[in-house]
Design an enzyme around this catalytic site. Structure first.
Site, PDB file in Angstrom:
ATOM      1  N   ALA A 168      21.889 -11.417   1.096  1.00 10.92           N
ATOM      2  CA  ALA A 168      22.242 -10.014   1.285  1.00 10.92           C
ATOM      3  C   ALA A 168      23.414  -9.989   2.264  1.00 10.92           C
ATOM      4  O   ALA A 168      23.602 -10.926   3.054  1.00 10.92           O
ATOM      5  CB  ALA A 168      21.052  -9.259   1.842  1.00 10.92           C
ATOM      6  N   GLY A 173      18.875 -13.501   0.169  1.00 11.43           N
ATOM      7  CA  GLY A 173      18.811 -12.643  -1.019  1.00 11.43           C
ATOM      8  C   GLY A 173      19.325 -13.335  -2.275  1.00 11.43           C
ATOM      9  O   GLY A 173      18.889 -13.015  -3.384  1.00 11.43           O
TER      10      GLY A 173
END
Ligand code: CAA
Length: 257
Positions: free
Chosen positions: A64, A109
């Site tokens: 992320a 992520g």
């Protein structure tokens, strides 16, 4: 800015995360475009298989977007996590098989995205891991749940708590990836696999994926009941007679286009 390249191929769809300058880090816009690409995949007729990979030499996705998360409030973090989980959860629910071609770093992520795919093929240079605790947070796109289901609780805890990076060969031993191939043939390997899947009955592949993915969330007896129901559904599908006739007539089946 186009962060997702969508390429229709004879065997299915190839999706590429296109943010190489940030090692394909997942910000809200990348997640949003991935969500839209999955809408498009759902509209494709008889799609049996998709490949997901990252642009550039170095990364599938390095996580992320840390810069975007830096100033998030707890409610914003909750929303970001819920959205990331929802987008990644869609990969499991679409009827097509999704192959992650892990071409480099798949961290945080990015690792969670690979874990949400059905099959992971890694290049020898792939590096996976969930280093979130090194940033003072935990995985928020399903990693604590999916990693645990794939490698078991103790190994997941070790990878989470150390935040260490796992190279391709170890990832293979842990069952984090299905196979490891030289980087030069990564995409061709995935495309060959996709072609093989695409030759089978799409109807049956989708029923089989549903049985495995939904069944994994059930007690054994419920999962077996689901399997029996989907096995029976195959007999009302377009391909069962053709597949069995082809076998009996010693010819190749011509499945529903
Ligand atoms: N978010 C934002 N930008 C990132 C990024 C990320 N996750 N990962 C890399 N980038 C950016 C870098 O900031 C850098 O940008 P600039 O050129 O503008 O400085 C560019 O991508 C290239 O990265 P590096 O210079 O760091 O490349 P490197 O080869 O030296 O290192 C790396 C590669 C080891 C993957 C390193 O980039 C790295 O450790 N990245 C972060 C990995 C990480 O911690 N991921 C988890 C994020 S948290 C998360 O994902 C939470 C969640 O579950 C929802």
């Amino acid at each position: 800015m186009d962060y997702i390249a969508y390429n229709r191929q004879s065997w299915g769809v190839e999706l590429t995360l296109c943010r190489p300058e940030a090692l394909n880090a997942l910000n809200l816009e990348v997640l949003h475009q991935l969500d839209r690409a999955l809408d498009q995949i759902e509209q494709e007729k008889n799609l049996r298989v998709a490949i997901l990979t990252g642009a550039g030499e170095k990364a599938f996705a390095a996580g992320a977007d840390i810069a975007a998360m830096r100033d998030m409030t707890p409610p914003q973090a909750m929303e970001f996590s819920a959205y990331g989980q929802a987008v990644m959860g869609r990969l499991r629910h679409i009827p097509a098989i999704v192959i992650a071609a892990v071409n480099g770093y798949a961290l945080g992520g990015g690792c969670e995205l690979a874990l949400a795919c059905d099959i992971r093929v890694a290049s020898r240079t792939a590096v996976l891991g969930i280093p979130e605790v090194t940033l003072g947070v935990i995985p928020g796109f399903g990693g604590t749940q999916r990693l645990t289901r794939i490698v078991g609780e103790s190994r997941a805890l070790e990878l989470l708590a150390t935040g260490r990076r796992v190279e391709a060969e170890e990832a293979l031993r842990l069952g984090l990836v299905n196979c490891v191939v030289p980087g030069e043939i990564l995409l061709d390997t995935c495309r060959d696999m996709a072609g093989r899947i695409a030759r089978n009955s799409g109807w049956a592949v989708a029923l089989g994926k549903r049985s495995i993915c939904q069944g994994a969330e059930m007690e054994l007896n419920q999962g077996l009941a689901l399997e029996a129901a989907l096995f029976s559904a195959a007999f009302s599908g377009p391909d069962q007679k053709e597949g069995m006739d082809a076998f009996l007539q010693k010819r190749r089946p011509k499945f529903h286009a």
